[in-house]
Each structure stands twice: as structure tokens, then as C-alpha cells.
Design an enzyme around this catalytic site. Structure first.
Site: not given
Length: 120
Positions: A36, A38, A102, A106
Site C-alpha cells: 500500500h 501513504h 507519521y 510508517q
């Protein structure tokens, strides 16, 4: 998991950047994870959030799978690169720096996870 090498990860980053540039979307921060991505993005208020996501997901999938037809055969979503779902949130009362941190964290957190007990 699709983006398992730095080459594939960097290729997707470049594709997403090109799609963003073509669609008046600014990628403020991006980390490509094995399965995935971000992203912190900004775009003009005249652009609907769903259309920004549609542009990024649709065009990036088309380009990436043209370059890697072998990956199309191995995807879970019926030959599609991305699942139809996504999570989007406004910054609200969070600062841009908090969200960027953030996203940075990750990459560190997910690449340094210990395997679950019993995992091979």
C-alpha cells in the site's frame, strides 16, 4: 505484496508523481510500502477529493501494469493493481509536519516489524 524491491517502489513513486503533475495534485509526502502507499497530497478546492484519488489510482495502475503485465496476473483484485477502497482524511487540527512524520514513521515501523509468532 507488489512493491517488494526498491526498483519497483521507485518506479511507482515516479509514476504517481507524473500523474499528480498532470492532474494539478501536489504530493507533499509519499511512502511506498510493499502492499500500500501513504500519501499527503494537496489539490485545488475545485477538484473533488474522489476525483483526485481516482486519477492517482487509475492512471498509476494503468501505467504500472503496462510496464509489468506479469504482476497483473498475480493480483488479488481481479487483475487490478489497487483495491477499490481507500482512506482519506483532512488535516483538520493536525499540522502538516505531524502527518509528514507519521508517513515517515510508517516506512520505519513496517520494515522493522518482527514476524508474528509461528510465521515462516
Amino acid at each position: 505484496q507488489t512493491f517488494t524491491t526498491e526498483v519497483l517502489s521507485n518506479e511507482m513513486k515516479a509514476i504517481l508523481q507524473q500523474v499528480a503533475d498532470d492532474n494539478d495534485i501536489v504530493i507533499e509526502k509519499m511512502e511506498v510500502m510493499p502492499d500500500h502507499i501513504h500519501m499527503l497530497i494537496s489539490f485545488p478546492p475545485s477538484k473533488a477529493p474522489a476525483s483526485a484519488i481516482k486519477a492517482l489510482k487509475g492512471r498509476s495502475a494503468y501505467i504500472f501494469l503496462q510496464n509489468h503485465p506479469e504482476i497483473r496476473c498475480s493480483q488479488y483484485w481481479g487483475g487490478h493493481l489497487w483495491s477499490p477502497s481507500y482512506y482519506m482524511s483532512k488535516l483538520g487540527n493536525m499540522s502538516k509536519e505531524v502527518v509528514e512524520k507519521y508517513i515517515n514513521d510508517q516506512k520505519y515501523t513496517e520494515t522493522n516489524k518482527k514476524p508474528h509468532k509461528g510465521a515462516q
